[in-house]
Scaffold this active site. Structure first.
Site, mmCIF file in Angstrom:
data_model
loop_
_atom_site.group_PDB
_atom_site.id
_atom_site.type_symbol
_atom_site.label_atom_id
_atom_site.label_comp_id
_atom_site.label_asym_id
_atom_site.label_seq_id
_atom_site.Cartn_x
_atom_site.Cartn_y
_atom_site.Cartn_z
ATOM 1 N N ARG A 60 1.287 -2.580 -7.320
ATOM 2 C CA ARG A 60 0.921 -3.616 -7.516
ATOM 3 C C ARG A 60 -0.740 -3.679 -7.516
ATOM 4 O O ARG A 60 -0.743 -4.225 -8.413
ATOM 5 C CB ARG A 60 1.244 -4.465 -6.733
ATOM 6 C CG ARG A 60 2.792 -5.827 -7.352
ATOM 7 C CD ARG A 60 3.467 -6.055 -6.213
ATOM 8 N NE ARG A 60 3.745 -4.906 -5.909
ATOM 9 C CZ ARG A 60 4.887 -4.289 -6.070
ATOM 10 N NH1 ARG A 60 5.724 -5.811 -6.675
ATOM 11 N NH2 ARG A 60 5.492 -3.872 -5.044
ATOM 12 N N THR A 61 -0.911 -3.313 -6.113
ATOM 13 C CA THR A 61 -1.689 -3.388 -6.197
ATOM 14 C C THR A 61 -3.400 -2.388 -6.824
ATOM 15 O O THR A 61 -4.715 -2.685 -7.202
ATOM 16 C CB THR A 61 -2.546 -3.150 -4.197
ATOM 17 O OG1 THR A 61 -1.335 -3.627 -3.500
ATOM 18 C CG2 THR A 61 -3.850 -3.001 -3.363
ATOM 19 N N LYS A 88 -5.960 20.662 1.907
ATOM 20 C CA LYS A 88 -7.547 22.313 2.355
ATOM 21 C C LYS A 88 -7.367 22.389 3.621
ATOM 22 O O LYS A 88 -7.991 22.757 4.374
ATOM 23 C CB LYS A 88 -7.998 22.581 1.658
ATOM 24 C CG LYS A 88 -7.287 23.395 -0.325
ATOM 25 C CD LYS A 88 -8.883 23.715 -1.105
ATOM 26 C CE LYS A 88 -8.266 23.404 -2.230
ATOM 27 N NZ LYS A 88 -9.260 23.527 -2.941
ATOM 28 N N ARG A 110 -7.393 1.917 0.485
ATOM 29 C CA ARG A 110 -6.189 1.637 1.177
ATOM 30 C C ARG A 110 -5.731 3.057 2.003
ATOM 31 O O ARG A 110 -5.586 4.627 1.622
ATOM 32 C CB ARG A 110 -4.698 1.444 -0.298
ATOM 33 C CG ARG A 110 -3.557 1.485 1.203
ATOM 34 C CD ARG A 110 -2.078 0.576 0.342
ATOM 35 N NE ARG A 110 -2.049 -0.748 -0.166
ATOM 36 C CZ ARG A 110 -0.970 -1.162 -0.296
ATOM 37 N NH1 ARG A 110 -0.551 -0.269 -0.977
ATOM 38 N NH2 ARG A 110 -1.000 -2.507 -1.217
ATOM 39 N N HIS A 138 -5.360 -7.219 4.254
ATOM 40 C CA HIS A 138 -5.086 -7.437 3.071
ATOM 41 C C HIS A 138 -6.326 -8.374 2.018
ATOM 42 O O HIS A 138 -5.440 -9.356 2.074
ATOM 43 C CB HIS A 138 -3.374 -6.730 3.094
ATOM 44 C CG HIS A 138 -2.928 -6.823 1.342
ATOM 45 N ND1 HIS A 138 -4.157 -6.381 0.741
ATOM 46 C CD2 HIS A 138 -1.970 -5.771 0.878
ATOM 47 C CE1 HIS A 138 -3.914 -5.921 -0.624
ATOM 48 N NE2 HIS A 138 -2.340 -5.709 -0.227
HETATM 49 C C1 NCD Z 1 2.256 -5.307 0.887
HETATM 50 C C2 NCD Z 1 0.801 -4.295 1.730
HETATM 51 O O1 NCD Z 1 0.790 -3.190 0.783
HETATM 52 O O2 NCD Z 1 0.723 -4.340 2.739
HETATM 53 N N1 NCD Z 1 2.746 -5.360 -0.709
HETATM 54 C C3 NCD Z 1 1.514 -5.001 -1.721
HETATM 55 O O3 NCD Z 1 0.307 -4.732 -1.321
HETATM 56 N N2 NCD Z 1 2.042 -6.615 -2.581
HETATM 57 C C4 NCD Z 1 3.174 -5.764 1.466
HETATM 58 C C5 NCD Z 1 4.429 -4.862 1.752
HETATM 59 O O4 NCD Z 1 4.020 -3.423 1.228
HETATM 60 O O5 NCD Z 1 5.022 -4.876 2.203
#
Ligand code: NCD
Length: 311
Positions: A60-61, A88, A110, A138
């Site tokens: 999703r993100t 590398k 991320r 997040h």
């Molecule tokens: C979350 C995350 O990555 O922190 N997912 C997301 O971004 N929707 C929660 C999760 O992975 O459980």
């Protein structure tokens, strides 16, 4: 379109004021309307280049950041760590430095280590957006959750929000608690003993000793999955069925909440573990897919306030 936003990066909810959050939610609400209209795209970020850098899995993100950037007219490059020179031996810092040297305008990052995205923000001159750093924050998830709550409840102030599950390893729980507290909502944490988080006080969340206590009278119930990727092998031995019986959300448990409760989950879902499919798929209570839709609107707002030059 927006009042001046006083930050160059969005690294966490911790650094945002209630006024910053209000500005982002108001702008995102407008983008949510635009995203359901026939003319979804505009040229606010035309000519800008945004790099997404995901060192952890994402469905999703990453996709919603990419759609958000493209809806605003920006170009997006998806950096793939597994196909990069990190294989590398190039370090995270050097990799970020390289991307900075290429003069991209925005970086969506991320990474599995707490603080890594903040470190990245010191290595580039463009805007950095935290798409999740370890168990820390997040921020765009908390913003999209807040927008979803406002759409259903009209306001955040005074809401009882129960967050249940693996709170210890959840950056979603931390960012949500920080945001909701700043916006006047009351956050109640319930975690199975193995997943209790000892920093709840600092976040302003109330720790419940039973799931019943968290659910009773709640306006919003947010379930979290077990973050297996952050657990050592064998650290958690319970089966999915046993976990579900003890801590899973069912309609029976949900009856403790207010009659107009909404159920949220950042996803991915582990059906039959922290939540039953009957609840997750019940259109009368579940807003899980609406959360995902709001993800695009919120990320458009975040990219807009950081990167648009013609506000
Ligand atoms: C979350 C995350 O990555 O922190 N997912 C997301 O971004 N929707 C929660 C999760 O992975 O459980």
């Amino acid at each position: 379109m927006t009042a001046a936003f006083p930050h160059h990066h969005i690294l966490g909810i911790e650094h945002l004021s209630a006024q910053d959050i209000r500005a982002l939610l108001d702008l995102a609400a407008r983008y949510a309307i635009q995203n359901r209209s026939t003319k979804k795209s505009c040229d606010r970020l035309a000519g800008q280049i945004i790099i997404t850098m995901f060192f952890e899995n994402s469905t999703r993100t990453r996709t919603s950041f990419e759609i958000a950037a493209k809806r605003l007219g920006a170009e997006v490059i998806n950096f793939t760590a597994s196909a990069s020179s990190m294989n590398k031996g190039e370090t995270f810092s050097d990799t970020i430095h390289v991307m900075g040297a290429l003069q991209a305008d925005g970086f969506v990052i991320r990474h599995h280590e707490n603080g890594s995205v903040k470190l990245a923000s010191t290595l580039v001159s463009g805007a950095v957006l935290n798409a999740g750093d370890g168990t820390n924050e997040h921020p765009t998830q908390a913003l999209l959750d807040a927008l979803t709550m406002e759409r259903h409840k009209g306001k955040l102030e005074g809401l009882k929000v129960a967050i249940c599950g693996d709170i210890k390893h959840s950056r979603v729980a931390k960012s949500n608690a920080l945001l909701l507290k700043k916006m006047g909502a009351n956050v109640f944490f319930f975690a199975p003993p193995q997943f209790a988080y000892d920093g709840a006080d600092k976040l302003g969340a109330i720790v419940c000793s039973s799931m019943k206590e968290a659910l009773e009278g709640s306006d919003v119930v947010m379930m979290l999955r077990i973050q297996n990727e952050r657990l050592a092998v064998g650290e958690f031995a319970m089966t999915g069925e046993d976990y579900h019986a003890a801590y899973g959300l069912t309609h029976e448990k949900l009856a403790l909440a207010k009659p107009d409760v909404i159920v949220m989950h950042p996803a991915p879902l582990n059906r039959g573990v922290e939540i039953t499919s009957e609840v997750a798929d019940d259109p009368k209570v579940s807003v899980i897919f609406e959360q995902m839709e709001m993800g695009v609107a919120v990320r458009m707002a975040c990219l807009d306030v950081l990167l648009s030059t013609n506000s």
